[in-house]
Design an enzyme around this catalytic site. Sequence first.
Site, PDB file in Angstrom:
ATOM      1  N   CYS A  36       0.791  -1.266  -0.047  1.00  0.00           N
ATOM      2  CA  CYS A  36      -0.125  -0.131   0.066  1.00  0.00           C
ATOM      3  C   CYS A  36       0.914   1.290   0.003  1.00  0.00           C
ATOM      4  O   CYS A  36       0.453   2.211  -0.502  1.00  0.00           O
ATOM      5  CB  CYS A  36      -1.103   0.144   1.084  1.00  0.00           C
ATOM      6  N   HIS A  42      -2.168   6.877   4.078  1.00  0.00           N
ATOM      7  CA  HIS A  42      -0.630   6.981   4.326  1.00  0.00           C
ATOM      8  C   HIS A  42      -0.200   8.460   3.694  1.00  0.00           C
ATOM      9  O   HIS A  42      -0.590   8.753   2.692  1.00  0.00           O
ATOM     10  CB  HIS A  42       0.065   6.054   3.641  1.00  0.00           C
TER      11      HIS A  42
END
Lengths: 364, 364, 364, 364
Positions: C160, C254
Amino acid sequence: MPGELGLLRAGIIGATGVVGQQFMVALQKHPWFEIVALAASERSAGRPYGQAIKDAKTGARRWYADEEPSDKILGIPVELADALEGRCDIIFSAVESDQARELEPRFAKTTPVISTASTFRMEPDTPMIIPGVNNDHVKLLDYQRKNRGWKGFILPQPNCTTIGLATTLKPLYQQFGLKLVIMTSLQALSGAGRSPGVGGMDILDNVIPFIPNEEEKVQRETQKILGAYCGTGVEPARFPVSCTCTRVNVMDGHTEAVFASTEKPVSVEAARRAFAEYDGGLAEAGLPSAPRHSIVVRDEPDRPQPRLDRNAEGGMATVVGRLRPDSALENGIKYVLVSHNTKMGAAKGAVLLAELLAKQGWLG
Amino acid sequence: MPGELGLLRAGIIGATGVVGQQFMVALQKHPWFEIVALAASERSAGRPYGQAIKDAKTGARRWYADEEPSDKILGIPVELADALEGRCDIIFSAVESDQARELEPRFAKTTPVISTASTFRMEPDTPMIIPGVNNDHVKLLDYQRKNRGWKGFILPQPNCTTIGLATTLKPLYQQFGLKLVIMTSLQALSGAGRSPGVGGMDILDNVIPFIPNEEEKVQRETQKILGAYCGTGVEPARFPVSCTCTRVNVMDGHTEAVFASTEKPVSVEAARRAFAEYDGGLAEAGLPSAPRHSIVVRDEPDRPQPRLDRNAEGGMATVVGRLRPDSALENGIKYVLVSHNTKMGAAKGAVLLAELLAKQGWLG
Amino acid sequence: MPGELGLLRAGIIGATGVVGQQFMVALQKHPWFEIVALAASERSAGRPYGQAIKDAKTGARRWYADEEPSDKILGIPVELADALEGRCDIIFSAVESDQARELEPRFAKTTPVISTASTFRMEPDTPMIIPGVNNDHVKLLDYQRKNRGWKGFILPQPNCTTIGLATTLKPLYQQFGLKLVIMTSLQALSGAGRSPGVGGMDILDNVIPFIPNEEEKVQRETQKILGAYCGTGVEPARFPVSCTCTRVNVMDGHTEAVFASTEKPVSVEAARRAFAEYDGGLAEAGLPSAPRHSIVVRDEPDRPQPRLDRNAEGGMATVVGRLRPDSALENGIKYVLVSHNTKMGAAKGAVLLAELLAKQGWLG
Amino acid sequence: MPGELGLLRAGIIGATGVVGQQFMVALQKHPWFEIVALAASERSAGRPYGQAIKDAKTGARRWYADEEPSDKILGIPVELADALEGRCDIIFSAVESDQARELEPRFAKTTPVISTASTFRMEPDTPMIIPGVNNDHVKLLDYQRKNRGWKGFILPQPNCTTIGLATTLKPLYQQFGLKLVIMTSLQALSGAGRSPGVGGMDILDNVIPFIPNEEEKVQRETQKILGAYCGTGVEPARFPVSCTCTRVNVMDGHTEAVFASTEKPVSVEAARRAFAEYDGGLAEAGLPSAPRHSIVVRDEPDRPQPRLDRNAEGGMATVVGRLRPDSALENGIKYVLVSHNTKMGAAKGAVLLAELLAKQGWLG
């Protein structure tokens, strides 16, 4: 019926604050209302809304709602409140209490005003309504108009913490009567607004066990909302309410731990049924912002939780769980509720109120 | 007098967990006790403590207390619990409830055991003591020994949430009597331990309104602690206690909102005085871990707060504030308290209990 | 064309975990795929899904996605993985790395497998694709099939953290070349999953500056994704990538601070244009889960922020901001990005990959 | 030698703010200094300090430091800054930049001023010193005095983010030379102060990737601190520094991910030794606030963490960990550091600076 004669013209005063922006989100795609005017303080007036909310120093846009503002809204010129007189079918007021005291009566001479300020909530000739809980109090507006010589009116929205409590107490009160209510709230940051609001350093790894004036408001407002309309006012409900209100590190969604003593014996099953089947006449009214159910019951042992449950029914329902007998109280029952303080508890709830008024012919 | 005949030999079982480590911090520089043995599960046994708490995968040291462990402690070999028999003057037990059921009675045959497990708290022949609140219950240990044929005994520490509540109720109960107590807790993460404890994703931007078995424990334990010693047991206090226990995103320090109804009328001033002047006989006992005041009153409107008040008196006092009359209850008084769940509420409180026993000659 | 011959039959293995549940959300209303089978470990198998995710002790439902599961899904029986063989047009695999090593090749003999596990990412005959970044690598699947004698294939989803980085580097690499990339990530809790995931006590008031193996993955995967397909493998891109990966107290999204040195001179304006105009061929492909823009540029000085920007384009876009020249590096440019680690970065991204394959005729 | 002739008289200007209060904590039990005067704005002046920091509305005490103020401090009358002239041996200034520009030169005519404001940091005739890093720059104060005709001087404290970076770069620079430094910071809330500081709603579940002017400050200040004193100024160090500065939800302790390229080859072992053995001459100087080691190395893979490491050596050391080679850079080395932004990074660091000056005879 709204819409048949075109959209109702809505103005928002206090348009640059957190609640003002929530009004915009609640109204920008609304099928019945059209935002036609925005008012804010002198500092902001005279510029398109998109400019008015730009931080002078950093250029960052001061927009606080999750949903983005439409280009149309960003282009609406911000005006001084006075300039809105006579141009709106309804004014949504998101100003602070002291400004409300001065501004709202001026508008009310000609125009319906729905307000999130606390200023007029406890006025004897003024109703305070949670749609689906005490719709019948709306009749008091007739007396308010006569009493004050207004063509419009002022209808205040209750405190966000009151809304979940009064909504869940309603079916208990109706079916079992209430003798005593004790409540501790764990309130979200967004209830304190943003300027300055709760500081990051104050709430990290912490609880703040005090919210100025909040407990008194919840106690009084709950009794008024569950009270009886009597032509020239509201006879408050008689059961005492005692609260401790605290602030916790949660973005949105007030959690409340409720302990109630009822007049008649109440089992957990009966209380659960009273909650789940509660129908305050909202569903059939066909209001665009209304939840299908005002109260949603969760049976899992660890619900409701604010992050998981605040958006139930678009943030317009109160979610109830942890229903247990309370053997310490006579006919005791206890439960936990979560209600969304900035949706049903603020602007979106006020818009639902406006929808109810529109439906009943109070606007335009 | 402890220390005159040399240090008392202390063993810790459940030494690798959070509470076990807190015992080490509370004992590693203690003037009366010396850690002589550490026990943990088979997985850890056979290695020096410093090795046993190293994460196999990452090499990170699994040490959870703020204060660092001494080199001496890191070098103590971890053993299986059985190996400790007969080598200690006191066993501090930090094992889980089901292990406690099996292990603690084995030790108690020969050795005093102080336990943070809930297993034996409600046994009729077993006292549950908060130093400075119900020291007189210690006499029940004589009956326990006789009843069970033990040379040692088991003395369980109350639940961490009970401690702040019972401590503050004590002076009210003594002076005014109690008819009813309602409490909502906002409990810290450290109360749930670490394996697995509360997940970061579960508590971020959230409240969890349920802690398994906690409410029942607090209700029963409060009545037992404030009950009357009667030779072969404790007659529980009669006032009912009703709780809702929630978890909030706070590291240490349980906050509790208390609503109490007293037998005799009580003013805020009288209650304040009762708290501030409360003396449970701790100060004069000269115990190393004792707070000067078991209860500290803060008069600022927004205190106590867990981050600001949990470390009052080294985490060994309960801090009380927001003292108000509660007009919803007969002789009603309400307040908020903060108590440190892993200091007074766990290992350090258990060590204080051991100090009390040592002073009274129950050890060694 | 998918849908013309009926829905494609999808199976999910690892169905009770966080990523497995995200697959369900991404697929439960999907116009091209229908969930026909769910597999999990022996502990869960043999019961309807709704039962399998109930906590044995508390009865709470262990469901981790925001969107609720449909009644249909709750009723699907959980099976052992082997039972799915031959019944699906595609397998979505959400199992851990070591299980993936054993299970995925068994399925791949007959069936296409899209996996979020890291196991096969760096296999020479296996492509690793971000839709809209390196669609052309899909051709390597032909070689994989031939090489391994499979009718199906294994196509792993990148890490990810790689996805946001590689997506934003692509237009820079294409237009200006890259000499050096340095990146520090501030990663969300959900990237670590839930069992046990990051503890609430570990992350409150804290940063954890280490995520096992993450930095190596991001460095290698970025080079492979931006590398060149060469018939029997991928020639990795040559520019070095250096990362420090940290965990912060954020739920989803993120954040990455990127410093890049390009081959050709690059102005902020040119880089901004390269990002804003980047078109990896996704938009025109008509894939249901595709973002309109793979990269969204925010010009406000304090964006992107994970809470505000993670859901851009349904969580499928990477949001870039703080674009500045970096005078410390030759042809230096620096920026900050936010990408949604559990949407584009996990199951929803894997479903987008499946859509791309379906569109190109690789499935069914 | 300080103390021999009695305590040095210290005045604090900006005494009601966060940094001002940290000065009080750092000085209230100091063996060499005595607080003799406090100054703040007109709003506060004329009242005892304890009164001046009381919130007018709620009565809550606005005290932000962990350690409580002594009764003596609470009783000191707050004055206007002008009233302090001539009464102090040293002025600690905690005012904002623009006030510093006006006030500090007035004091400097007669009195040494140590300031946490950024105003004078980059003045050519003004040194900027981290004790234990560039003590030799203090000689520039002689030139400043001559140049400006002052009897006192102004000595600014570097930015809190600079301090950890420059401290750890120093041994690398000395032993290996530096070609390039890239740094991403994850900064604590307390760095932004409290009025208004970072809002709770802005940082919950979020990262703010922008701190106005911070990156420029860190880049310039690092070069000046590691530069060479040359009689009439400081020749800045030549290696470029590039930063991205972000805010995370941490109370205290800035975390920084550093990537450095050195002139000479450097192994991880050599860098580790350079950090661990670094001695900037602080330890032997016998300064009360000095850490034993300016740099502390942690070898666990997941350290340093701000909550666990910020208080190392009383918050006066920089903690370094995650030391790795960086193969993307020529002679590359990377690491993570944590330094306490409000202890070594603010008032306590400024007091350490004052101790150094006192020891060298610059005061009184």
